[in-house]
Write an enzyme that holds these catalytic residues in place. Structure first.
Site, PDB file in Angstrom:
ATOM      1  N   LEU A 167       0.749  -1.340   0.071  1.00  0.00           N
ATOM      2  CA  LEU A 167       0.099  -0.158   0.026  1.00  0.00           C
ATOM      3  C   LEU A 167       0.727   1.219   0.098  1.00  0.00           C
ATOM      4  O   LEU A 167       0.431   2.199  -0.498  1.00  0.00           O
ATOM      5  CB  LEU A 167      -0.936   0.117   1.354  1.00  0.00           C
ATOM      6  CG  LEU A 167      -2.159  -1.021   1.065  1.00  0.00           C
ATOM      7  CD1 LEU A 167      -1.689  -2.531   1.603  1.00  0.00           C
ATOM      8  CD2 LEU A 167      -3.372  -0.409   1.943  1.00  0.00           C
ATOM      9  N   ASP A 168       2.016   1.349   0.586  1.00  0.00           N
ATOM     10  CA  ASP A 168       2.895   2.334   0.723  1.00  0.00           C
ATOM     11  C   ASP A 168       3.462   2.645  -0.604  1.00  0.00           C
ATOM     12  O   ASP A 168       3.225   3.939  -1.097  1.00  0.00           O
ATOM     13  CB  ASP A 168       4.132   2.076   1.793  1.00  0.00           C
ATOM     14  CG  ASP A 168       4.481   3.317   2.661  1.00  0.00           C
ATOM     15  OD1 ASP A 168       4.168   4.424   2.199  1.00  0.00           O
ATOM     16  OD2 ASP A 168       5.411   3.095   3.354  1.00  0.00           O
TER      17      ASP A 168
END
Length: 658
Positions: free
Chosen positions: A391-392
């Site tokens: 997700l980062d």
């Protein structure tokens, strides 16, 4: 007349300062562009501690591969150089002795051929023994030593491969642990079932590192993060399993091994490897060897080749990276170049075009076990790792593409941005936060099993990743009022602020990193700069500035008994984070920001970059840290360009998510 002269003098100083800043930005931009790969992306070295290069050497001797004296000599040079003044090997630059890292580095140097009487080996041996000896090695090191016969399999937790057959509702299931634990454990369970023995043709051992007979050593002690109640429960279960495991039906064991191999082969990921990280890849190669598969067996051969791709080989030294970071490096570099503007913009565009086809759109990875109805749309950290996008990276890529879209006003990134946004919204955990790879990975009791002495079995939501996801959604136009995801995310961030004003940084060192991530998110989400949450965080950053104008923080800030920030030598990347955070909080005109900018300008090298030997990133707190060689190249440029840009506007408000 005096007032006129004074005004002219001030204007001249301001002009000189502006020219000086522009020169720094230009020099840093050119240096960063010079680091570009031929196809337009960036990938910098990703260095950990001595553990991975030592494990690489030991793997070669485990497999009985032909000795590559030149390569091993270069790895030996690296291991000798990073040996600490205390005689052992640390996890970070100038860090304390770490027992597991020291045992592995010592073993590797002996395996390469360093004499037991050599001064550096003698110092290491004394340092290890004076701290209680190799018995204090962690679980992963014990597994390795068991394969070499230094320890017995009684010294490691029971990991029955039959775990592969457990139902979802079982207290322990692969879907309930992190991706890195999942991919590491599965081949390790096969090894534990087969109890293989390393080839170790030279017969090197390290019994001298133990204060007792190594074969008498039993299980590990309780780790500091573990609670006695849970630990004793799981230790009791381990004792029971140790008795009954030999009674498991052979047909059941064979079915479980087949299931483990099938799990691995579905995720082998070509030369990028299982999970695209060293430990699972090495375990998979050892597993195939234990299963009797020859070196040219395709799954084994391609994985083994992938391990060699992680090597960084120089003229005099070599080491092995834990993985590669091209998507992360490229996306962050694009942000810095977009901030720098001008001649850097075409290169940023080329980098984003390289990232575009890296988006995972056609495969639902392990994350889909808990979110089966969400379409894939994320980016992985490495070149390829489709089962494990994160997700980062996804949030950072989407924000960079959106910034480029604002400039070009073209539609080329629209679909990628929409799919990335959709995936991130679907991956929000029930507590309002976001994790790195998984969702609702909140089974905290699993950090108490004997195998989890590292305390990193899980991938729960964290403040830094949550901040990035909120930043992305806010940059795309969502607000607390319009988006339940943003509202829940901001609420999570408000709840997790520490009493002194900072936020925890799971993936970067540490409270400076976390506070940067969150302040960018709160600003993007429209939280007023005078809001007590913002003020408290900004004041904390101002209070911890070093005398030289920069900021620094050490890995010791992750200690379990943390009671407040302790200063550390300044680094360029941590200084850049602090500056970006303060500017997001509306403090571009604060004297502390000017001092931080001056620090970066004054420490810039003739090549336009910054030297940074200290580690500023995190793999697993207290266990494994990272030195991104790119951090000191793109983050300072980003901060300097942001400072210039804000000072040339009337609003002085950061209008993007990070």
């Amino acid at each position: 007349m005096h007032s006129v002269n004074k005004s002219v003098g001030i204007e001249t100083r301001d002009t000189l300062a502006s020219n000086d800043l522009e020169a720094s930005i230009t020099s840093a931009t050119k240096a960063l562009l010079d680091c570009r790969q031929p196809d337009g992306h960036w990938v910098f070295e990703l260095e950990a501690d001595s553990t991975i290069p030592a494990e690489y050497v030991l793997l070669r001797h485990y497999l009985g591969e032909p000795v590559d004296a030149v390569l091993e000599g270069k790895i030996a040079n690296y291991l000798r150089r990073v040996q600490g003044a205390h005689g052992g090997w640390p996890l970070v630059h100038d860090g304390d002795l770490d027992m597991s890292a020291s045992v592995k580095a010592y073993f590797a140097l002996k395996m390469i051929g360093d004499s037991a009487d050599a001064p550096h080996i003698a110092r290491a041996r004394e340092a290890i023994r004076s701290r209680g000896g190799g018995i204090h090695s962690n679980v992963f090191t014990r597994f390795l030593l068991a394969t070499f016969g230094v320890l017995t399999w009684r010294s490691v937790p029971v990991l029955p491969v039959e775990i592969m057959l457990l139902p979802m509702w079982a207290p322990f299931h692969l879907s309930k642990i992190s991706y890195w634990a999942r991919t590491t454990i599965v081949p390790l369970m096969v090894l534990a079932a087969l109890n293989p023995r390393a080839k170790n043709a030279s017969g090197v051992g390290i019994d001298e590192l133990f204060l007792q007979e190594p074969h008498s050593i039993g299980m590990t002690a309780k780790a500091p993060h573990q609670s006695w109640g849970w630990f004793l429960l799981f230790r009791g279960l381990d004792s029971v399993l140790r008795v009954v495991e030999p009674l498991f039906p052979k047909t059941l064991r064979a079915r479980a091994i087949d299931s483990a191999v099938a799990f691995i082969e579905e995720r082998l990921n070509g030369e990028d490897g299982l999970g695209a990280i060293y430990p699972p890849m090495a375990n998979a190669v050892m597993m195939y060897d234990a299963l009797g598969k020859p070196a040219d067996y395709p799954p084994r051969a391609v994985t083994r080749k992938g391990l060699d791709r992680l090597l960084v080989i120089g003229e005099h030294e070599a080491y092995c990276q834990p993985c590669m970071s091209p998507v992360w490096d490229t996306s962050l570099t694009c942000h810095a170049l977009l901030e720098a503007g001008g001649e850097a913009l075409p290169a940023a565009k080329q980098g984003l075009d390289w990232l575009l086809p890296k988006q995972v759109l056609d495969l639902k990875g392990d994350w889909a076990v808990k979110r089966p109805d969400i379409r894939p749309g994320g980016w992985a950290f490495q070149y390829n790792n489709a089962y494990y996008p994160d997700l980062d990276d996804t949030a950072v890529v989407v924000m960079a593409m959106d910034r480029a879209r604002r400039t070009s006003r073209g539609p080329e990134y629209d679909e990628a941005i929409a799919r990335g946004r959709e995936w991130i919204e679907g991956m929000q955990s029930r507590d309002g936060g976001w994790a790195a790879f998984d969702v609702d990975n909140l089974e905290y009791y699993l950090n108490n099993i004997p195998f989890s002495d590292h305390g990193a079995m899980l991938d729960p939501p964290t403040e830094d990743v949550t901040g990035r996801c909120v930043s992305m959604l806010a940059q795309l136009g969502e607000t607390v009022q319009s988006s339940t995801a943003v509202a829940a995310g901001v609420d999570y961030l408000r709840r997790t602020q520490l009493a002194e004003g900072s936020w925890y940084g799971r993936w970067g060192l540490n409270y400076i990193y976390g506070t940067w991530s969150v302040l960018c998110a709160l600003n993007a989400a429209g939280v007023d700069h005078q809001d007590p949450t913002m003020r408290k965080a900004a004041n904390w950053l101002l209070a911890i500035q070093n005398e030289d104008g920069g900021w620094g923080e050490d890995a010791t800030s992750y200690r379990l008994d943390y009671k407040g920030f302790e200063g550390a030598p300044t680094t360029a990347s941590q200084t850049a984070w602090a500056l970006l955070a303060l500017m997001a909080a509306g403090e571009v005109g604060h004297p502390a920001v000017a001092r931080g900018v001056q620090y970066l300008k004054s420490t810039q090298t003739e090549k336009g970059l910054w030297d940074e030997r200290r580690y500023t990133a995190t793999g697993f707190p207290r266990v494994f840290y990272l030195r991104y060689h790119g951090y000191s190249k793109f983050f300072p440029l980003w901060a300097l360009a942001r400072y210039r840009n804000l000072n040339s506007t009337n609003s002085r408000v950061v209008g993007v998510g990070m």
